[in-house]
Design a protein around this motif. Structure first.
Motif, PDB file in Angstrom:
ATOM      1  N   ILE A 184      -3.458   5.432  -5.562  1.00  0.00           N
ATOM      2  CA  ILE A 184      -4.697   4.418  -5.919  1.00  0.00           C
ATOM      3  C   ILE A 184      -4.459   2.978  -6.702  1.00  0.00           C
ATOM      4  CG2 ILE A 184      -6.439   6.410  -5.502  1.00  0.00           C
ATOM      5  CD1 ILE A 184      -6.719   6.642  -8.428  1.00  0.00           C
ATOM      6  N   GLY A 185      -3.483   3.378  -7.640  1.00  0.00           N
ATOM      7  CA  GLY A 185      -3.180   1.999  -8.560  1.00  0.00           C
ATOM      8  C   GLY A 185      -2.553   1.124  -7.546  1.00  0.00           C
ATOM      9  N   THR A 186      -1.719   1.269  -6.739  1.00  0.00           N
ATOM     10  CA  THR A 186      -0.935   0.530  -5.810  1.00  0.00           C
ATOM     11  C   THR A 186      -2.055  -0.066  -4.794  1.00  0.00           C
ATOM     12  OG1 THR A 186       1.126   1.492  -6.276  1.00  0.00           O
ATOM     13  CG2 THR A 186       1.095  -0.029  -4.213  1.00  0.00           C
ATOM     14  N   ARG A 187      -2.675   0.811  -4.385  1.00  0.00           N
ATOM     15  CA  ARG A 187      -3.925   0.515  -3.358  1.00  0.00           C
ATOM     16  C   ARG A 187      -4.830  -0.714  -4.114  1.00  0.00           C
ATOM     17  NH1 ARG A 187      -7.043   3.546   0.708  1.00  0.00           N
ATOM     18  NH2 ARG A 187      -5.586   5.315   0.008  1.00  0.00           N
ATOM     19  N   PHE A 188      -4.993  -0.679  -5.222  1.00  0.00           N
ATOM     20  CA  PHE A 188      -5.853  -1.657  -5.733  1.00  0.00           C
ATOM     21  C   PHE A 188      -4.903  -2.988  -6.177  1.00  0.00           C
ATOM     22  CE2 PHE A 188      -7.998  -3.314  -9.962  1.00  0.00           C
ATOM     23  CZ  PHE A 188      -9.265  -3.594  -9.365  1.00  0.00           C
ATOM     24  N   PHE A 189      -3.882  -2.847  -6.245  1.00  0.00           N
ATOM     25  CA  PHE A 189      -3.050  -4.085  -6.948  1.00  0.00           C
ATOM     26  C   PHE A 189      -2.905  -4.693  -5.411  1.00  0.00           C
ATOM     27  CE2 PHE A 189       1.405  -5.160  -8.945  1.00  0.00           C
ATOM     28  CZ  PHE A 189       0.667  -6.286  -9.630  1.00  0.00           C
ATOM     29  N   LEU A 190      -2.619  -4.121  -4.463  1.00  0.00           N
ATOM     30  CA  LEU A 190      -2.376  -4.597  -2.986  1.00  0.00           C
ATOM     31  C   LEU A 190      -3.557  -5.618  -2.734  1.00  0.00           C
ATOM     32  CD1 LEU A 190      -0.455  -1.904  -1.074  1.00  0.00           C
ATOM     33  CD2 LEU A 190       0.389  -4.256  -1.797  1.00  0.00           C
ATOM     34  N   LEU A 234       0.318   2.809   6.535  1.00  0.00           N
ATOM     35  CA  LEU A 234      -0.734   2.571   5.431  1.00  0.00           C
ATOM     36  C   LEU A 234      -2.189   2.328   5.908  1.00  0.00           C
ATOM     37  CD1 LEU A 234       1.551   0.029   3.561  1.00  0.00           C
ATOM     38  CD2 LEU A 234       0.914   2.239   2.815  1.00  0.00           C
ATOM     39  N   PRO A 235      -3.019   2.712   4.940  1.00  0.00           N
ATOM     40  CA  PRO A 235      -4.886   2.587   5.518  1.00  0.00           C
ATOM     41  C   PRO A 235      -5.196   1.055   5.438  1.00  0.00           C
ATOM     42  CG  PRO A 235      -4.377   2.879   2.980  1.00  0.00           C
ATOM     43  CD  PRO A 235      -3.094   3.271   3.730  1.00  0.00           C
ATOM     44  N   ASP A 236      -6.186   0.942   6.345  1.00  0.00           N
ATOM     45  CA  ASP A 236      -6.561  -0.546   6.232  1.00  0.00           C
ATOM     46  C   ASP A 236      -7.459  -0.970   4.811  1.00  0.00           C
ATOM     47  OD1 ASP A 236      -6.340  -0.532   8.991  1.00  0.00           O
ATOM     48  OD2 ASP A 236      -8.205   0.305   9.450  1.00  0.00           O
ATOM     49  N   GLY A 237      -7.424  -1.991   4.578  1.00  0.00           N
ATOM     50  CA  GLY A 237      -7.984  -2.807   3.317  1.00  0.00           C
ATOM     51  C   GLY A 237      -7.189  -2.801   2.199  1.00  0.00           C
ATOM     52  N   VAL A 238      -5.768  -2.881   2.592  1.00  0.00           N
ATOM     53  CA  VAL A 238      -4.707  -3.192   1.702  1.00  0.00           C
ATOM     54  C   VAL A 238      -4.019  -4.515   2.142  1.00  0.00           C
ATOM     55  CG1 VAL A 238      -4.598  -0.744   0.806  1.00  0.00           C
ATOM     56  CG2 VAL A 238      -3.309  -1.478   2.804  1.00  0.00           C
ATOM     57  N   GLY A 239      -4.829  -5.496   2.412  1.00  0.00           N
ATOM     58  CA  GLY A 239      -4.097  -6.762   2.379  1.00  0.00           C
ATOM     59  C   GLY A 239      -3.121  -6.675   3.664  1.00  0.00           C
ATOM     60  N   GLN A 240      -1.853  -7.573   3.323  1.00  0.00           N
ATOM     61  CA  GLN A 240      -1.127  -7.807   4.409  1.00  0.00           C
ATOM     62  C   GLN A 240      -0.356  -6.439   5.002  1.00  0.00           C
ATOM     63  OE1 GLN A 240      -0.020 -10.705   6.101  1.00  0.00           O
ATOM     64  NE2 GLN A 240      -1.510 -11.842   4.716  1.00  0.00           N
ATOM     65  N   VAL A 241      -0.417  -5.393   4.223  1.00  0.00           N
ATOM     66  CA  VAL A 241       0.373  -4.348   4.548  1.00  0.00           C
ATOM     67  C   VAL A 241      -0.651  -3.186   5.330  1.00  0.00           C
ATOM     68  CG1 VAL A 241       2.433  -4.491   3.200  1.00  0.00           C
ATOM     69  CG2 VAL A 241       0.400  -3.145   2.425  1.00  0.00           C
ATOM     70  N   SER A 242      -1.862  -3.427   5.476  1.00  0.00           N
ATOM     71  CA  SER A 242      -2.681  -2.768   6.094  1.00  0.00           C
ATOM     72  C   SER A 242      -2.228  -2.222   7.591  1.00  0.00           C
ATOM     73  CB  SER A 242      -4.222  -3.423   6.303  1.00  0.00           C
ATOM     74  OG  SER A 242      -4.792  -3.785   5.092  1.00  0.00           O
TER      75      SER A 242
END
Length: 376
Positions: free
Chosen positions: A219-225, A193-201
């Motif tokens: 992009i929706g899940t990215r925003f949710f994370l 996963l990319p950076d900038g998505v919280g704990q799963v970055s």
């Protein structure tokens, strides 16, 4: 549905008297007419792949077919439709896309899925069982059958052609050839996963074929994370979990959380479990294929996280979202919360206010909103 062998009473699952969508379409009818008109011998092992609501399996029940599906709802619809038409339950062997397919296939009928990846995965799994005399017929609406679909049949099984279109439906006719060797399936597919998505970055995510956005983070899940709530040892449900990245993020952030991953797709739940295991998430997790939160005890959940789909087999509908919301309200304890990510234009805040009596905007951007509702 009218078939060459008589009339069938069919319904989707779960049955809703307000739902006017049929449990079959023109491509199902076209395939059944073709089998009757061409006097296709329905002997040996008959396999039906991708049957949406059990229409094909029910129509062919006299030939004791094997149905292979990725959908729990399809299996339940098939059971209900067999009973509705007076067919004994054991007349159709119900397998999932995760089960080992039959060792030999004499008639292979394929309802072409929306996901080309899922079609590829299933054809590769079935190819060793197909022989030179196997009858292979695919079916779908014209808009679902593309050059890439035909190339896939041809590459994996053998020479392929299409029929003329009838009522916007088309058949795929394939003459299988023995192959000395076939390429291995590229599934499951894993990426970081990319950076900038919280704990799963930067962490791995695993996707089996057919899972939504299997090759990238949508992009929706990215925003949710980026906007998940604190859980603090609560019982959390990742509803419609897909590849499980949201529930895994919760588990990584809070080792005390109990996370239930739920989806009606067998491929999705397998992906969620693989993602969870790949990240060595601590704590307790459960993985369940089912009809939303049906079967989850009422008042047993502290938090439900959901990104509802708003399409059902090409039809745009909010029926699935509404069932997810009502199921969440039943499963939540008093004071428990439902968190929803959705496109701004879908107006989920109105549905939440109607159902829960409240709705709070947690975060928004030009495309998405994250909403919260509390069970009073």
């Amino acid at each position: 549905m009218t078939t060459p062998w008589g009339e069938l009473a069919l319904s989707r699952f779960p049955e809703d008297p307000r739902d006017r969508l049929r449990a079959w379409d023109a491509s199902d009818e076209y395939l059944l007419r073709h089998l009757a008109d061409e006097k296709v011998p329905l002997s040996g092992t008959v396999v039906v792949v991708g049957d949406r609501w059990g229409a094909l399996a029910t129509a062919l029940a006299a030939h004791r077919p094997t149905q292979i599906t990725d959908s729990y709802l399809t299996q339940e619809a098939t059971r209900a439709n067999l009973a509705r038409n007076g067919v004994e339950p054991g007349a159709v062997d119900l397998l999932t896309t995760r089960d080992t397919p039959p060792a030999r296939v004499d008639v292979l009928l394929v309802r072409v899925p929306k996901s080309l990846a899922l079609l590829e995965d299933q054809l590769l799994r079935l190819a060793p069982a197909v022989h030179a005399d196997t009858v292979v017929v695919g079916t779908g609406m014209v808009k679902d059958i593309h050059t890439s679909t035909l190339r896939l049949f041809e590459r994996i099984l053998g020479p392929t052609r299409t029929s003329l279109a009838e009522r916007k439906a088309r058949l795929v006719l394939c003459a299988p050839e023995p192959a000395p060797e076939r390429a291995d399936s590229p599934w499951p597919y894993s990426y970081d996963l990319p950076d900038g998505v919280g704990q799963v970055s930067g962490r791995p995510v695993v996707n089996h074929a057919g899972v939504f956005c299997a090759d990238r983070l949508d992009i929706g899940t990215r925003f949710f994370l980026r906007h998940l709530p604190d859980t603090k040892g609560t019982r959390v449900v990742d509803l419609g979990c897909g590849n499980g990245v949201v529930g895994t993020a919760v588990a990584l952030a809070d080792p005390g959380a109990e996370v239930l991953f739920v989806d009606e797709s067998f491929q999705a739940v397998a992906s969620a479990e693989a993602t969870y295991r790949a990240n060595g998430a601590p704590g307790h997790a459960e993985f369940r294929v089912g009809d939303g939160l049906a079967g989850v005890p009422a008042g047993s959940v502290d938090l439900v996280l959901v990104n509802p789909p708003f399409h059902s087999h090409q039809a745009t509908t909010d029926a699935t979202a509404w069932r997810m919301f009502t199921g969440a309200k039943r499963a939540l304890r008093p004071g428990g919360e439902l968190w929803v990510i959705g496109n701004r234009h879908l107006g989920y805040h109105l549905k939440l206010r109607r159902l829960f009596g409240n709705s709070r905007l947690v975060a928004s951007d030009p495309k998405f909103v994250v909403l919260s509702a509390v069970k009073r």
